[in-house]
Design a protein around this motif. Structure first.
Motif, PDB file in Angstrom:
ATOM      1  N   GLY A 102       0.792  -1.230   0.000  1.00  0.00           N
ATOM      2  CA  GLY A 102       0.000   0.000   0.000  1.00  0.00           C
ATOM      3  C   GLY A 102       0.820   1.274   0.000  1.00  0.00           C
ATOM      4  N   GLY A 103       2.127   1.146   0.093  1.00  0.00           N
ATOM      5  CA  GLY A 103       2.965   2.331   0.055  1.00  0.00           C
ATOM      6  C   GLY A 103       3.035   2.914  -1.345  1.00  0.00           C
ATOM      7  N   GLY A 104       3.714   4.039  -1.451  1.00  0.00           N
ATOM      8  CA  GLY A 104       3.859   4.671  -2.759  1.00  0.00           C
ATOM      9  C   GLY A 104       4.316   6.102  -2.622  1.00  0.00           C
ATOM     10  N   LEU A 105       4.261   6.800  -3.728  1.00  0.00           N
ATOM     11  CA  LEU A 105       4.627   8.221  -3.778  1.00  0.00           C
ATOM     12  C   LEU A 105       3.352   9.048  -3.680  1.00  0.00           C
ATOM     13  N   VAL A 106       3.338   9.965  -2.751  1.00  0.00           N
ATOM     14  CA  VAL A 106       2.156  10.791  -2.551  1.00  0.00           C
ATOM     15  C   VAL A 106       2.582  12.215  -2.265  1.00  0.00           C
ATOM     16  N   GLN A 107       1.778  13.160  -2.650  1.00  0.00           N
ATOM     17  CA  GLN A 107       2.081  14.563  -2.404  1.00  0.00           C
ATOM     18  C   GLN A 107       1.775  14.923  -0.945  1.00  0.00           C
ATOM     19  N   PRO A 108       2.430  15.936  -0.439  1.00  0.00           N
ATOM     20  CA  PRO A 108       2.105  16.394   0.925  1.00  0.00           C
ATOM     21  C   PRO A 108       0.613  16.689   1.060  1.00  0.00           C
ATOM     22  N   GLY A 109       0.074  16.247   2.176  1.00  0.00           N
ATOM     23  CA  GLY A 109      -1.364  16.405   2.392  1.00  0.00           C
ATOM     24  C   GLY A 109      -2.186  15.221   1.930  1.00  0.00           C
ATOM     25  N   GLY A 110      -1.565  14.305   1.207  1.00  0.00           N
ATOM     26  CA  GLY A 110      -2.284  13.141   0.694  1.00  0.00           C
ATOM     27  C   GLY A 110      -2.433  12.038   1.713  1.00  0.00           C
ATOM     28  N   SER A 111      -3.032  10.933   1.272  1.00  0.00           N
ATOM     29  CA  SER A 111      -3.314   9.805   2.158  1.00  0.00           C
ATOM     30  C   SER A 111      -2.909   8.492   1.505  1.00  0.00           C
ATOM     31  N   LEU A 112      -2.612   7.531   2.346  1.00  0.00           N
ATOM     32  CA  LEU A 112      -2.352   6.167   1.912  1.00  0.00           C
ATOM     33  C   LEU A 112      -2.932   5.220   2.953  1.00  0.00           C
ATOM     34  N   ARG A 113      -3.293   4.018   2.514  1.00  0.00           N
ATOM     35  CA  ARG A 113      -3.685   2.987   3.461  1.00  0.00           C
ATOM     36  C   ARG A 113      -2.743   1.809   3.297  1.00  0.00           C
ATOM     37  N   LEU A 114      -2.002   1.542   4.327  1.00  0.00           N
ATOM     38  CA  LEU A 114      -1.064   0.425   4.325  1.00  0.00           C
ATOM     39  C   LEU A 114      -1.752  -0.823   4.842  1.00  0.00           C
ATOM     40  N   SER A 115      -1.388  -1.953   4.266  1.00  0.00           N
ATOM     41  CA  SER A 115      -1.936  -3.235   4.684  1.00  0.00           C
ATOM     42  C   SER A 115      -0.834  -4.126   5.229  1.00  0.00           C
TER      43      SER A 115
ATOM     44  N   GLN B  97       8.758  -7.348   4.877  1.00  0.00           N
ATOM     45  CA  GLN B  97       9.802  -6.648   4.135  1.00  0.00           C
ATOM     46  C   GLN B  97       9.593  -5.135   4.155  1.00  0.00           C
ATOM     47  N   GLY B  98       8.420  -4.707   4.591  1.00  0.00           N
ATOM     48  CA  GLY B  98       8.128  -3.285   4.651  1.00  0.00           C
ATOM     49  C   GLY B  98       7.571  -2.751   3.340  1.00  0.00           C
ATOM     50  N   THR B  99       6.996  -1.571   3.411  1.00  0.00           N
ATOM     51  CA  THR B  99       6.479  -0.907   2.220  1.00  0.00           C
ATOM     52  C   THR B  99       6.932   0.551   2.258  1.00  0.00           C
ATOM     53  N   GLN B 100       7.440   1.021   1.128  1.00  0.00           N
ATOM     54  CA  GLN B 100       8.019   2.367   1.068  1.00  0.00           C
ATOM     55  C   GLN B 100       6.923   3.417   0.918  1.00  0.00           C
ATOM     56  N   VAL B 101       6.991   4.422   1.760  1.00  0.00           N
ATOM     57  CA  VAL B 101       6.121   5.590   1.661  1.00  0.00           C
ATOM     58  C   VAL B 101       7.015   6.798   1.383  1.00  0.00           C
ATOM     59  N   THR B 102       6.739   7.479   0.303  1.00  0.00           N
ATOM     60  CA  THR B 102       7.493   8.663  -0.059  1.00  0.00           C
ATOM     61  C   THR B 102       6.534   9.818  -0.218  1.00  0.00           C
ATOM     62  N   VAL B 103       6.772  10.868   0.548  1.00  0.00           N
ATOM     63  CA  VAL B 103       5.915  12.049   0.500  1.00  0.00           C
ATOM     64  C   VAL B 103       6.727  13.190  -0.098  1.00  0.00           C
ATOM     65  N   SER B 104       6.340  13.590  -1.274  1.00  0.00           N
ATOM     66  CA  SER B 104       7.101  14.605  -1.989  1.00  0.00           C
ATOM     67  C   SER B 104       6.231  15.266  -3.032  1.00  0.00           C
ATOM     68  N   SER B 105       6.503  16.544  -3.272  1.00  0.00           N
ATOM     69  CA  SER B 105       5.792  17.256  -4.319  1.00  0.00           C
ATOM     70  C   SER B 105       6.583  17.200  -5.634  1.00  0.00           C
TER      71      SER B 105
END
Length: 122
Positions: A8-21, A114-122
């Motif tokens: 469920g991780g990924g690249l998201v802009q500041p202020g966004g949302s993600l749901r990790l499983s 193994q973990g899931t990468q969350v990247t928050v960047s514009s």
């Protein structure tokens, strides 16, 4: 064989949302506390939050309070961590770990995915 798979991780802009499983196999998440940790580059793994089998959840990071929400679905043997109003400082690899009780000490947990990468960047 005990196995945990975070997704469920990924690249998201500041202020966004993600749901990790956190999907478990080889054992049931029922009757376990489920902790979430994260690890940013060059930093130690830190406790984010934990949902016990019974009782109130714990949020170990002040920054997580009011933004992150944990849940679990016993029918699917999956735990979730919803990340809201994400900030660049939230960028990290996120891990789940089951335990007998909630603690924010990574060494107290035996099984990891193994973990899931969350990247928050514009």
């Amino acid at each position: 064989q005990v196995k945990l798979v975070e997704s469920g991780g990924g690249l998201v802009q500041p202020g966004g949302s993600l749901r990790l499983s956190c999907a478990a196999s080889g054992f049931s998440l029922d009757y376990h506390a489920i902790a979430w940790f994260r690890q940013a580059p060059e930093k130690e793994r830190e406790g984010v939050s934990c949902i016990p089998w019974i009782g109130d959840s714990y949020y170990y990071l002040d920054s997580a309070k009011g933004r992150f929400v944990m849940s679990r679905d016993s029918s699917k043997n999956v735990a979730y961590l919803e990340l809201n109003r994400l900030e660049p400082e939230d960028t990290a690899v996120y891990f789940c770990a089951p335990g007998a009780y909630c603690t924010d000490v990574a060494a107290d947990y035996v099984s990891w995915g193994q973990g899931t990468q969350v990247t928050v960047s514009s």
